[in-house]
Design a protein around this motif. Sequence first.
Motif, PDB file in Angstrom:
ATOM      1  N   LYS A 182       0.816  -1.214   0.000  1.00  0.00           N
ATOM      2  CA  LYS A 182       0.000   0.000   0.000  1.00  0.00           C
ATOM      3  C   LYS A 182       0.845   1.257   0.000  1.00  0.00           C
ATOM      4  CE  LYS A 182      -4.484  -1.361   1.870  1.00  0.00           C
ATOM      5  NZ  LYS A 182      -5.479  -1.117   2.926  1.00  0.00           N
ATOM      6  N   HIS A 183       2.065   1.184   0.531  1.00  0.00           N
ATOM      7  CA  HIS A 183       2.894   2.363   0.634  1.00  0.00           C
ATOM      8  C   HIS A 183       3.803   2.567  -0.573  1.00  0.00           C
ATOM      9  CE1 HIS A 183       1.359   2.467   4.668  1.00  0.00           C
ATOM     10  NE2 HIS A 183       1.909   3.637   4.843  1.00  0.00           N
ATOM     11  N   TRP A 185       3.886   3.963  -4.352  1.00  0.00           N
ATOM     12  CA  TRP A 185       3.058   4.953  -5.042  1.00  0.00           C
ATOM     13  C   TRP A 185       2.076   4.281  -5.973  1.00  0.00           C
ATOM     14  CZ3 TRP A 185       7.513   8.266  -7.442  1.00  0.00           C
ATOM     15  CH2 TRP A 185       8.263   8.839  -6.421  1.00  0.00           C
ATOM     16  N   ALA A 186       0.904   4.840  -6.073  1.00  0.00           N
ATOM     17  CA  ALA A 186       0.019   4.497  -7.178  1.00  0.00           C
ATOM     18  C   ALA A 186       0.247   5.503  -8.297  1.00  0.00           C
ATOM     19  CB  ALA A 186      -1.429   4.502  -6.737  1.00  0.00           C
ATOM     20  N   GLU A 201       2.836  12.727  -4.592  1.00  0.00           N
ATOM     21  CA  GLU A 201       2.430  11.325  -4.584  1.00  0.00           C
ATOM     22  C   GLU A 201       0.956  11.186  -4.244  1.00  0.00           C
ATOM     23  OE1 GLU A 201       4.820   9.039  -1.992  1.00  0.00           O
ATOM     24  OE2 GLU A 201       6.669  10.073  -2.553  1.00  0.00           O
ATOM     25  N   HIS A 203      -2.037   7.835  -3.494  1.00  0.00           N
ATOM     26  CA  HIS A 203      -2.354   6.414  -3.458  1.00  0.00           C
ATOM     27  C   HIS A 203      -3.586   6.096  -4.304  1.00  0.00           C
ATOM     28  CE1 HIS A 203       0.753   5.561  -0.607  1.00  0.00           C
ATOM     29  NE2 HIS A 203       0.278   6.434   0.260  1.00  0.00           N
ATOM     30  N   SER A 205      -5.456   5.070  -7.546  1.00  0.00           N
ATOM     31  CA  SER A 205      -4.987   4.100  -8.536  1.00  0.00           C
ATOM     32  C   SER A 205      -5.131   4.622  -9.956  1.00  0.00           C
ATOM     33  CB  SER A 205      -5.770   2.799  -8.385  1.00  0.00           C
ATOM     34  OG  SER A 205      -5.392   1.883  -9.387  1.00  0.00           O
ATOM     35  N   LYS A 218       1.273   1.263 -11.609  1.00  0.00           N
ATOM     36  CA  LYS A 218       1.906   1.978 -10.502  1.00  0.00           C
ATOM     37  C   LYS A 218       3.059   2.840 -11.030  1.00  0.00           C
ATOM     38  CE  LYS A 218       1.441   0.317  -6.525  1.00  0.00           C
ATOM     39  NZ  LYS A 218       0.682   0.717  -5.336  1.00  0.00           N
TER      40      LYS A 218
END
Length: 322
Positions: A182-183, A185-186, A201, A203, A205, A218
């Motif tokens: 999860k940590h 970057w998306a 940055e 998260h 998607s 990603k």
Amino acid sequence: MNAVLKHVVYTSQEHHKRQRDYIDISFQDIYNVFMNVLIQRQHVPRLYDPGPGNDINNKVTIVAKTFERYDCVNALISSVNKFYPNMTIIIADDSENKQKLEGNNVKHYLMPFLEGYAAGKNLLVSQVRTKYFLWVDDDFVFTNHTILERFIEKLESPTAELDLVAGQLMSPEGKISIFLNKHSWAQASYTNEENGGCISESHASYGTLKEFPNCQLKDMVINFFMAKTEAVRKVGFDLEFERISHRDFYVDALGHLRIALCDDVFIEHKQQNSEHYLDYRLMKNEQCASARYAEHILFKNNLRCMQAWNKRFREFGKCKTV
């Protein structure tokens, strides 16, 4: 207007590897067409021969950088030999007191003591002779869920056009490391202004791949991925980053690599850190060292801000007087 455009021929007057131009066409003061043109030299393809039977061992090389963790790297090699007994493994080693590695198909490159993480990465990728390489940390262990053929399937998709595909980490107890995944970057948005650019940055998607719904697009992933060798060589690794080396590669890769994280390939993270290893991994004044690396990213990429390391940028001001 369509009939007119069928007969338009554009010829470039510039001899350049990459140049932009535009076409502006007006017809009877009624219609107007504006087109951007990208002038680019055609690339000569680089082909790799997988040999008879399309053997995966001729397609993939496993690479890892190690430092003062011989128990870990020998466990990694043993696990690779178990599941892919004929696959080549390349290890870059800048430990102080070198030891012989155990296992088969291992190329062990001995580096000067404390030469650095990025230097090891460049050495590893330079020695890969296959189309793809698998990057692993030295404290990873292959399991029956480490199915490399699934990575290849995605990298060889003619429509997904991926350059790098990551899998997921799991603990020795079989628990998936949601925190690490999860940590990553998306999204990493880059804006450029006269006084320098900024990277922020998110998260949020980019979405999933239509060809592989279990894969998310990603901008940064963890250290378990398979990549196209030539694509990563063009990005490279900055030698300035001797120990703290992760985000800098993905900043350099923005706009160059198409990256996905998928949930169908796993590797075990069996972390073991000796006191000797930690003496170098967590050096004195670690906070200042991290801040100086952050400042180097700012300078090298002409950035004035980078959301992930804003705190470290502030810390650098304090460290200058130390």
